[in-house]
Enzyme design. Structure first.
Site, mmCIF file in Angstrom:
data_model
loop_
_atom_site.group_PDB
_atom_site.id
_atom_site.type_symbol
_atom_site.label_atom_id
_atom_site.label_comp_id
_atom_site.label_asym_id
_atom_site.label_seq_id
_atom_site.Cartn_x
_atom_site.Cartn_y
_atom_site.Cartn_z
ATOM 1 N N HIS A 20 0.836 -1.210 0.000
ATOM 2 C CA HIS A 20 0.000 0.000 0.000
ATOM 3 C C HIS A 20 0.864 1.250 0.000
ATOM 4 O O HIS A 20 2.063 1.182 0.298
ATOM 5 C CB HIS A 20 -0.899 -0.001 1.245
ATOM 6 C CG HIS A 20 -0.102 0.013 2.507
ATOM 7 N ND1 HIS A 20 0.282 -1.141 3.155
ATOM 8 C CD2 HIS A 20 0.429 1.028 3.219
ATOM 9 C CE1 HIS A 20 1.014 -0.828 4.215
ATOM 10 N NE2 HIS A 20 1.122 0.492 4.265
ATOM 11 N N HIS B 177 5.590 6.238 -0.940
ATOM 12 C CA HIS B 177 6.338 5.034 -1.328
ATOM 13 C C HIS B 177 5.499 3.809 -0.992
ATOM 14 O O HIS B 177 4.523 3.913 -0.243
ATOM 15 C CB HIS B 177 7.672 4.967 -0.571
ATOM 16 C CG HIS B 177 7.492 4.845 0.913
ATOM 17 N ND1 HIS B 177 7.286 5.940 1.742
ATOM 18 C CD2 HIS B 177 7.436 3.764 1.723
ATOM 19 C CE1 HIS B 177 7.131 5.530 2.983
ATOM 20 N NE2 HIS B 177 7.216 4.201 3.004
HETATM 21 P P1 2AM Z 1 6.275 2.199 6.025
HETATM 22 O O1 2AM Z 1 5.614 1.384 4.983
HETATM 23 O O2 2AM Z 1 7.175 3.244 5.481
HETATM 24 O O3 2AM Z 1 6.921 1.375 7.104
HETATM 25 C C1 2AM Z 1 1.344 0.845 8.610
HETATM 26 O O4 2AM Z 1 2.244 0.625 9.643
HETATM 27 C C2 2AM Z 1 1.881 1.857 7.670
HETATM 28 O O5 2AM Z 1 2.091 3.094 8.344
HETATM 29 C C3 2AM Z 1 3.206 1.464 7.035
HETATM 30 O O6 2AM Z 1 3.102 1.607 5.641
HETATM 31 C C4 2AM Z 1 4.202 2.442 7.601
HETATM 32 O O7 2AM Z 1 5.088 2.997 6.717
HETATM 33 C C5 2AM Z 1 3.363 3.601 8.044
HETATM 34 N N1 2AM Z 1 3.992 4.292 9.160
HETATM 35 C C6 2AM Z 1 4.395 5.573 9.154
HETATM 36 N N2 2AM Z 1 4.889 5.921 10.329
HETATM 37 C C7 2AM Z 1 4.852 4.840 11.106
HETATM 38 C C8 2AM Z 1 5.245 4.581 12.446
HETATM 39 N N3 2AM Z 1 5.780 5.496 13.238
HETATM 40 N N4 2AM Z 1 5.068 3.330 12.903
HETATM 41 C C9 2AM Z 1 4.536 2.372 12.108
HETATM 42 N N5 2AM Z 1 4.124 2.563 10.848
HETATM 43 C C10 2AM Z 1 4.279 3.788 10.354
#
Ligand code: 2AM
Length: 186
Positions: free
Chosen positions: A36, A120
């Site tokens: 996603h 991303h």
């Molecule tokens: P990421 O894909 O760059 O890890 C669910 O966890 C989504 O929220 C993930 O896509 C994650 O990004 C994003 N996300 C952003 N900040 C986060 C945080 N502090 N902790 C966990 N997930 C985060």
């Protein structure tokens, strides 16, 4: 509840990414159906806040738009790669949607997101992966491009942290308007 707002990927693009999700020791690859684009990570909230958030997102309006994944990249530093991701071709409609979601969420009482929006699709989270293998991955897949796909809406997800990896459960789906057809030129 641990919440985030995201655009899920079409199934065929998830499958294509699944085929390039290999080849780096120490990488935990995201399952194709979980891929996603996060628009806003919300984090832990209680049931009352969930209702406010779900209602606020319902007020986000906008037209459907096209997106395309473009290239791969990494988050980390010179010593460690933490994340491998697929990037997105620059998109003003995506930025506008993210901005409207941020405004709506602040209206529901959330603190502003301080981090800059770097759209991303996380492909893998890395633990002690050899730097040269991560670098090789980025070179091998630098030419990756997806087809263009239509973003018809976005989803409020709940994330359940489990030992086998996070489980993402769609809670509410929101739809964008169909774009107005261009006026016929006579
Ligand atoms: P990421 O894909 O760059 O890890 C669910 O966890 C989504 O929220 C993930 O896509 C994650 O990004 C994003 N996300 C952003 N900040 C986060 C945080 N502090 N902790 C966990 N997930 C985060």
């Amino acid at each position: 509840m641990r919440l985030f707002v995201a655009i899920p990927l079409p199934e065929d693009i998830g499958s294509d990414l699944g085929r390039i999700s290999a080849g780096v020791p120490g990488a935990k690859w995201v399952a194709p159906e979980n891929l996603h684009i996060t628009l806003r990570f919300i984090g832990e909230v209680d049931g009352g806040a969930f209702q406010d958030i779900a209602a606020a997102l319902g007020g986000v309006a906008g037209e459907r738009f096209e997106l395309r994944l473009d290239g791969v990249g990494q988050f980390g530093d010179r010593r460690r790669v933490r994340t491998l991701w697929a990037g997105l071709a620059p998109s003003d409609p995506l930025k506008r949607l993210q901005g409207r979601i941020e405004t709506a969420l602040q209206g529901s009482g959330l603190e502003p997101e301080r981090r800059k929006f770097h759209p991303h699709v996380t492909l893998a989270r890395l633990k002690n992966a050899p730097l040269d293998r991560a670098a090789r991955y980025l070179i091998d897949h630098s030419a990756y491009r997806s087809r263009s796909f239509s973003v018809d809406g976005f989803v409020l997800f709940q994330s359940h942290l489990a030992s086998a990896g996070a489980i993402y459960q769609p809670e509410v789906e929101y739809f964008l308007r169909q774009s107005e057809p261009d006026e016929a030129v006579l």
